[in-house]
Design a protein around this motif. Sequence first.
Motif, PDB file in Angstrom:
ATOM      1  N   LEU A 204       0.809  -1.214   0.000  1.00  0.00           N
ATOM      2  CA  LEU A 204       0.000   0.000   0.000  1.00  0.00           C
ATOM      3  C   LEU A 204       0.846   1.269   0.000  1.00  0.00           C
ATOM      4  O   LEU A 204       0.326   2.379   0.113  1.00  0.00           O
ATOM      5  N   GLU A 330     -10.700   6.979   4.435  1.00  0.00           N
ATOM      6  CA  GLU A 330      -9.683   6.567   3.454  1.00  0.00           C
ATOM      7  C   GLU A 330      -8.409   6.052   4.130  1.00  0.00           C
ATOM      8  O   GLU A 330      -7.296   6.484   3.832  1.00  0.00           O
ATOM      9  N   PRO A 332      -5.773   3.149   4.580  1.00  0.00           N
ATOM     10  CA  PRO A 332      -5.303   1.920   3.928  1.00  0.00           C
ATOM     11  C   PRO A 332      -5.572   0.712   4.831  1.00  0.00           C
ATOM     12  O   PRO A 332      -5.181   0.705   5.998  1.00  0.00           O
ATOM     13  N   HIS A 356     -13.074   0.810  -2.304  1.00  0.00           N
ATOM     14  CA  HIS A 356     -12.183   0.709  -3.463  1.00  0.00           C
ATOM     15  C   HIS A 356     -11.128  -0.362  -3.173  1.00  0.00           C
ATOM     16  O   HIS A 356     -10.168  -0.127  -2.432  1.00  0.00           O
ATOM     17  N   THR A 358      -8.018  -2.424  -3.783  1.00  0.00           N
ATOM     18  CA  THR A 358      -6.785  -2.196  -4.533  1.00  0.00           C
ATOM     19  C   THR A 358      -6.064  -3.483  -4.897  1.00  0.00           C
ATOM     20  O   THR A 358      -5.320  -3.520  -5.872  1.00  0.00           O
ATOM     21  N   ALA A 359      -6.253  -4.533  -4.101  1.00  0.00           N
ATOM     22  CA  ALA A 359      -5.570  -5.796  -4.382  1.00  0.00           C
ATOM     23  C   ALA A 359      -6.192  -6.910  -3.548  1.00  0.00           C
ATOM     24  O   ALA A 359      -6.757  -6.657  -2.488  1.00  0.00           O
ATOM     25  N   PHE A 391      -7.968  -2.554   0.697  1.00  0.00           N
ATOM     26  CA  PHE A 391      -8.824  -1.512   0.132  1.00  0.00           C
ATOM     27  C   PHE A 391      -8.434  -0.147   0.683  1.00  0.00           C
ATOM     28  O   PHE A 391      -7.811  -0.031   1.744  1.00  0.00           O
ATOM     29  N   SER A 395     -15.055   3.535  -3.875  1.00  0.00           N
ATOM     30  CA  SER A 395     -15.020   3.669  -5.325  1.00  0.00           C
ATOM     31  C   SER A 395     -15.645   4.987  -5.752  1.00  0.00           C
ATOM     32  O   SER A 395     -15.245   5.598  -6.739  1.00  0.00           O
ATOM     33  N   LEU A 398     -13.071   7.661  -5.362  1.00  0.00           N
ATOM     34  CA  LEU A 398     -12.088   7.551  -6.432  1.00  0.00           C
ATOM     35  C   LEU A 398     -12.620   8.184  -7.707  1.00  0.00           C
ATOM     36  O   LEU A 398     -11.929   8.948  -8.380  1.00  0.00           O
TER      37      LEU A 398
END
Length: 411
Positions: A204, A330, A332, A356, A358-359, A391, A395, A398
């Motif tokens: 991250l 927000e 991480p 959102h 991310t991986a 995440f 979203s 973003l």
Amino acid sequence: MGVLLCQALDFDALKKCSRRWRTHSDSVLTVEHSLVASQTPRSSGSARGAGILIPSQRLSQSPLRYRNIISGTHSLRCRNVYYCGPECQRSDQPAHRRVCQELRLVAVDRLMEWLLVTGDFVLPSGPWPWLAEVVQGWDTWFSMRHLQLDAALDAVLRSHAMTTLWASVGRPRPDPDVLQSSLKRLLTDALSRPLTLGLGLRALGIDVRKIGGSTVHVVGASHVETFLTRPGDYDELSYMFPGHLGLHVIMVGVDIAAGFLQSTSTSPLEPGTVQLSGHKGLYHDFWEEQVETGQIARPDLVVAFHPGFHASPDLMEAWLPTLLLLRDYEIPTLITVYSHQELAASLQILVDLDTHITAYGANPFASLKPEQVYSNPNKQPVYCSAYYIMFLGSSCQLDKRQLEEKVDGGV
């Protein structure tokens, strides 16, 4: 120090453990016990053998009947599944055969964990001789540590504690290769959590060299993460980031072990050190009382090991305030799950919450120690932190940010 070991469960052991009885069919019933020593490393004053019981009758039987069942037939290979008699065992054999060999590893590991409790098995430590970027998982980690690790494992195998352990348990001592493999699995189980934290920091893009140090919150923490945990247990996280300016790991949860560093110190972090502390309570309350008031630094990363919010509406309701907080601020975030099935279910929930993602994928630092599924004795064992999800924000946030960037760029 003497070693107290039980080769099988007895009725007194059942009375001492918290137990749940679940009927899975008209003829199969499981005793799901939670002897702490059978589920977590370094977690009890005595090591106990434990297994899953499959009687052919339902729970309407008397305690005396269960005393007789527990002292009855069991799988000789894995010693993890107990039966009311030979006929019951024969009928279950086709299903049990598929997992028996792996459950045998569970039984060996369960006994060998005692060496972690007593401190006779000391985890290898020290600065990494390789660049952190090279160490991408257990294969490279073992290659990096092999000389130091081989010497440590040989010392444990030759130790008086190992001899005492197997003399006390009343069963043949396995071959050295079997014992060495067990020690390696236990090592991965102990180091999986700090190295998974490191995976999150690295993936991250957290700057661990910022002035003042970095803060990681472990949410939903329980006795699994905190019982008999010592500051040195997270040294491997420090070695993963040479030159870092201090890492503060705060365990937050309602089930934190009594006596676990129950303070959230505000003292400055020393460069190159990992500071552990704990807070007993719900995370969203902790946020309002400690983070929003400025008493504790805002986290650079939040990690939840096996939150389990996919499992039931009640758990989801309990986790929802925390998940929304992490999304809206927000922060991480990394969570881990046991299986691909849990991964899919958790991903769906997070998508529905507009996080959102991310991986996600298989964790290169998952524990290699198999864990028996107590609700189903013949289910394939699972592994702690086998998969991860990361995440950051939502979203919607973003999309809004991307739109603003395009507008600014056009102007």
